[in-house]
Design an enzyme around this catalytic site. Structure first.
Site, PDB file in Angstrom:
ATOM      1  N   TYR A   1      44.144  45.684  36.753  1.00  0.00           N
ATOM      2  CA  TYR A   1      44.870  45.251  37.955  1.00  0.00           C
ATOM      3  C   TYR A   1      46.293  44.837  37.602  1.00  0.00           C
ATOM      4  CZ  TYR A   1      40.147  45.147  39.782  1.00  0.00           C
ATOM      5  OH  TYR A   1      38.872  45.512  40.133  1.00  0.00           O
TER       6      TYR A   1
ATOM      7  N   TRP B   1      49.208  38.942  46.453  1.00  0.00           N
ATOM      8  CA  TRP B   1      48.826  37.729  47.192  1.00  0.00           C
ATOM      9  C   TRP B   1      47.297  37.570  47.310  1.00  0.00           C
ATOM     10  CZ3 TRP B   1      52.496  36.578  51.925  1.00  0.00           C
ATOM     11  CH2 TRP B   1      53.824  36.666  51.499  1.00  0.00           C
TER      12      TRP B   1
ATOM     13  N   TYR C   1      56.168  36.463  34.432  1.00  0.00           N
ATOM     14  CA  TYR C   1      54.843  36.996  34.797  1.00  0.00           C
ATOM     15  C   TYR C   1      54.951  38.480  35.150  1.00  0.00           C
ATOM     16  CZ  TYR C   1      50.902  38.027  37.911  1.00  0.00           C
ATOM     17  OH  TYR C   1      49.822  38.622  38.520  1.00  0.00           O
TER      18      TYR C   1
ATOM     19  N   ASP D   1      38.503  35.832  24.675  1.00  0.00           N
ATOM     20  CA  ASP D   1      39.887  35.374  24.843  1.00  0.00           C
ATOM     21  C   ASP D   1      40.823  36.572  24.706  1.00  0.00           C
ATOM     22  OD1 ASP D   1      42.353  34.245  24.805  1.00  0.00           O
ATOM     23  OD2 ASP D   1      41.969  32.879  23.133  1.00  0.00           O
ATOM     24  N   LEU D   2      41.453  36.938  25.794  1.00  0.00           N
ATOM     25  CA  LEU D   2      42.315  38.132  25.798  1.00  0.00           C
ATOM     26  C   LEU D   2      43.600  37.929  25.003  1.00  0.00           C
ATOM     27  CD1 LEU D   2      41.850  39.154  29.545  1.00  0.00           C
ATOM     28  CD2 LEU D   2      40.955  40.382  27.559  1.00  0.00           C
TER      29      LEU D   2
ATOM     30  N   ASP E   1      52.456  43.353  42.678  1.00  0.00           N
ATOM     31  CA  ASP E   1      53.715  43.695  43.359  1.00  0.00           C
ATOM     32  C   ASP E   1      54.913  43.018  42.678  1.00  0.00           C
ATOM     33  OD1 ASP E   1      52.562  41.232  44.308  1.00  0.00           O
ATOM     34  OD2 ASP E   1      54.121  41.161  45.845  1.00  0.00           O
TER      35      ASP E   1
ATOM     36  N   GLY F   1      37.409  34.608  37.242  1.00  0.00           N
ATOM     37  CA  GLY F   1      38.595  34.604  38.104  1.00  0.00           C
ATOM     38  C   GLY F   1      38.261  35.092  39.513  1.00  0.00           C
TER      39      GLY F   1
ATOM     40  N   ALA G   1      43.668  37.759  33.406  1.00  0.00           N
ATOM     41  CA  ALA G   1      45.131  37.801  33.342  1.00  0.00           C
ATOM     42  C   ALA G   1      45.659  36.380  33.295  1.00  0.00           C
ATOM     43  CB  ALA G   1      45.711  38.515  34.566  1.00  0.00           C
TER      44      ALA G   1
HETATM   45  N1  LIG Z   1      46.453  36.046  42.130  1.00  0.00           N
HETATM   46  C1  LIG Z   1      47.322  36.862  42.728  1.00  0.00           C
HETATM   47  O1  LIG Z   1      47.949  36.506  43.728  1.00  0.00           O
HETATM   48  C2  LIG Z   1      47.528  38.258  42.213  1.00  0.00           C
HETATM   49  C3  LIG Z   1      48.490  39.078  42.847  1.00  0.00           C
HETATM   50  C4  LIG Z   1      48.679  40.372  42.381  1.00  0.00           C
HETATM   51  C5  LIG Z   1      47.944  40.833  41.309  1.00  0.00           C
HETATM   52  N2  LIG Z   1      47.044  40.008  40.693  1.00  0.00           N
HETATM   53  C6  LIG Z   1      46.328  40.521  39.531  1.00  0.00           C
HETATM   54  O2  LIG Z   1      44.957  40.591  39.820  1.00  0.00           O
HETATM   55  C7  LIG Z   1      44.204  40.392  38.623  1.00  0.00           C
HETATM   56  C8  LIG Z   1      43.164  39.316  38.833  1.00  0.00           C
HETATM   57  O3  LIG Z   1      43.839  38.112  39.192  1.00  0.00           O
HETATM   58  P1  LIG Z   1      43.113  36.938  39.974  1.00  0.00           P
HETATM   59  O4  LIG Z   1      43.836  36.735  41.241  1.00  0.00           O
HETATM   60  O5  LIG Z   1      41.644  37.165  39.988  1.00  0.00           O
HETATM   61  O6  LIG Z   1      43.520  35.742  38.997  1.00  0.00           O
HETATM   62  P2  LIG Z   1      42.704  34.462  38.519  1.00  0.00           P
HETATM   63  O7  LIG Z   1      41.827  33.963  39.612  1.00  0.00           O
HETATM   64  O8  LIG Z   1      43.722  33.567  37.899  1.00  0.00           O
HETATM   65  O9  LIG Z   1      41.763  35.070  37.411  1.00  0.00           O
HETATM   66  C9  LIG Z   1      42.234  35.436  36.161  1.00  0.00           C
HETATM   67  C10 LIG Z   1      41.166  35.074  35.173  1.00  0.00           C
HETATM   68  O10 LIG Z   1      41.655  35.407  33.879  1.00  0.00           O
HETATM   69  C11 LIG Z   1      41.314  34.369  33.017  1.00  0.00           C
HETATM   70  N3  LIG Z   1      42.168  34.270  31.845  1.00  0.00           N
HETATM   71  C12 LIG Z   1      43.362  33.664  31.697  1.00  0.00           C
HETATM   72  N4  LIG Z   1      43.752  33.704  30.412  1.00  0.00           N
HETATM   73  C13 LIG Z   1      42.769  34.361  29.748  1.00  0.00           C
HETATM   74  C14 LIG Z   1      42.565  34.700  28.401  1.00  0.00           C
HETATM   75  N5  LIG Z   1      43.459  34.364  27.456  1.00  0.00           N
HETATM   76  N6  LIG Z   1      41.441  35.350  28.051  1.00  0.00           N
HETATM   77  C15 LIG Z   1      40.505  35.672  28.978  1.00  0.00           C
HETATM   78  N7  LIG Z   1      40.636  35.369  30.281  1.00  0.00           N
HETATM   79  C16 LIG Z   1      41.750  34.717  30.648  1.00  0.00           C
HETATM   80  C17 LIG Z   1      41.446  33.111  33.849  1.00  0.00           C
HETATM   81  O11 LIG Z   1      40.716  32.075  33.244  1.00  0.00           O
HETATM   82  P3  LIG Z   1      41.205  30.548  33.408  1.00  0.00           P
HETATM   83  O12 LIG Z   1      41.077  30.230  34.856  1.00  0.00           O
HETATM   84  O13 LIG Z   1      40.278  29.821  32.512  1.00  0.00           O
HETATM   85  O14 LIG Z   1      42.637  30.535  32.957  1.00  0.00           O
HETATM   86  C18 LIG Z   1      40.857  33.573  35.166  1.00  0.00           C
HETATM   87  O15 LIG Z   1      39.473  33.360  35.222  1.00  0.00           O
HETATM   88  C19 LIG Z   1      45.235  40.075  37.536  1.00  0.00           C
HETATM   89  O16 LIG Z   1      45.531  41.239  36.825  1.00  0.00           O
HETATM   90  C20 LIG Z   1      46.439  39.645  38.314  1.00  0.00           C
HETATM   91  O17 LIG Z   1      47.635  39.851  37.593  1.00  0.00           O
HETATM   92  C21 LIG Z   1      46.801  38.744  41.134  1.00  0.00           C
END
Ligand SMILES: NC(=O)c1ccc[n+]([C@@H]2O[C@H](COP(=O)([O-])OP(=O)(O)OC[C@H]3O[C@@H](n4cnc5c(N)ncnc54)[C@H](OP(=O)(O)O)[C@@H]3O)[C@@H](O)[C@H]2O)c1
Length: 292
Positions: free
Chosen positions: A100, A151, A126, A37-38, A103, A12, A61
């Site tokens: 992590y 974001w 979510y 797989d989480l 907001d 991710g 996530a």
């Molecule tokens: N993205 C945002 O804007 C944002 C904002 C605030 C907080 N956050 C938080 O920051 C953290 C990291 O997010 P990110 O932005 O890096 O998101 P991301 O790019 O979507 O990365 C999340 C990773 O988790 C993997 N995942 C999904 N389902 C899974 C499962 N069942 N088992 C194992 N892995 C799984 C995804 O794999 P796949 O791609 O194969 O699904 C992806 O590689 C999370 O906790 C998120 O809630 C993100």
């Protein structure tokens, strides 16, 4: 002795960056969805007990905010339940968990930055599952650092920066919501902050267990963020619209700026203004993919 470090969601946005940056600090096990797989509690327990890490970084996530409205049970398994299992297993091993959150645990009715203790009230599935994950981590005891951020973007994966770049290449005009306010955060800056805390020592980090807002400073609407990505180019024109003009399955909070004083005071550093990191991000090369 080098500690073992387990990173989940390692393909991710944050997971990729954090795995890369933590590699020098221990024996790294970078697990993407295919290898851990989480949504599978038994797999989580087996992975952690097999690896016996001193540090678990949960960067995995379910982040598809709109799809979560119709896939609530999967989102709940990954965001709501898995963090608690990781926290329980971390406690059993005496390990530190870094997790992590978002907001989107807030309803966005505030007009001033949210402190860590501000009342939570998610507007969408979510956000509710992420809040449930925070509660599950807390219920396992105080062995975790929970970093709420917002974001997240970068040069890899699915995010607003890459979407705007694609649309900019296709269209003369793009319409972007201007009445949702937040702070863009480069995935690498979040990973660098995480790695800096780890590098300073796991024992010291564990003493500071708790929830923190980890974010760049400043604020932006999605429209301002899009305009900053497009820059001075005359094409496309970036047109401001309202949330009502862009209906989505999941409701978004209109305001999600996170107050970062607690993080800065506790760890002795903070992140700069978001535009500075955006400039660094767009000027940097895309790191090659790693196969786990
Ligand atoms: N993205 C945002 O804007 C944002 C904002 C605030 C907080 N956050 C938080 O920051 C953290 C990291 O997010 P990110 O932005 O890096 O998101 P991301 O790019 O979507 O990365 C999340 C990773 O988790 C993997 N995942 C999904 N389902 C899974 C499962 N069942 N088992 C194992 N892995 C799984 C995804 O794999 P796949 O791609 O194969 O699904 C992806 O590689 C999370 O906790 C998120 O809630 C993100």
């Amino acid at each position: 002795m080098r500690p073992t470090i387990l990173v989940t969601g390692a393909a991710g946005q944050i997971g990729f960056e954090v795995a890369r940056l933590l590699e020098p600090h221990g024996d790294l096990i970078a697990a993407d969805r295919a290898s851990l797989d989480l949504a599978d509690p038994d797999a989580i327990v087996a992975a952690v007990r097999g690896a016996k890490p001193a540090l678990i970084v949960n960067a995995g996530a379910y982040t598809a905010v709109d799809r979560a409205e119709s896939e609530a049970s999967l989102a709940q398994a990954v965001n709501g339940r898995a963090p608690g299992i990781l926290a329980e297993e971390a406690k059993r091993l005496g390990a530190l968990l870094i997790h992590y959150s978002t907001d989107y645990v807030f309803d966005g009715k505030s007009t001033t930055p949210y402190s860590e203790d501000a009342p939570t009230a998610p507007l969408n599935v979510y956000g509710q599952t992420k809040l449930d994950g925070e509660h599950a981590v807390a219920a396992a005891g105080r062995h975790a650092l929970v970093f709420r951020t917002s974001w997240v973007y970068g040069l890899r994966g699915r995010n607003f920066l890459l979407t705007i770049r694609r649309l900019a290449a296709e269209r003369d005009e793009i319409s972007i919501v201007a009445d949702q306010i937040g702070v863009p955060n480069w995935s690498r800056a979040l990973a660098e902050a995480t790695a800096r805390i780890v590098a300073a020592g796991l024992a010291g980090a564990a003493e500071r267990a708790g929830t923190y807002h980890l974010s760049a400073t400043g604020r932006a609407s999605w429209h301002e963020f899009a305009q900053a990505i497009v820059g001075d180019a005359t094409r496309p024109r970036v047109v401001p619209i309202t949330t009502a003009e862009y209906p989505t399955p999941a409701r978004r909070p209109p305001y999600g700026v996170l107050a970062t004083q607690r993080f800065e005071t506790t760890f002795g550093f903070g992140l700069p203004e978001w535009r500075e990191k955006l400039a660094r991000c767009v000027a940097s090369p895309v790191e090659p993919a790693v196969r786990y």
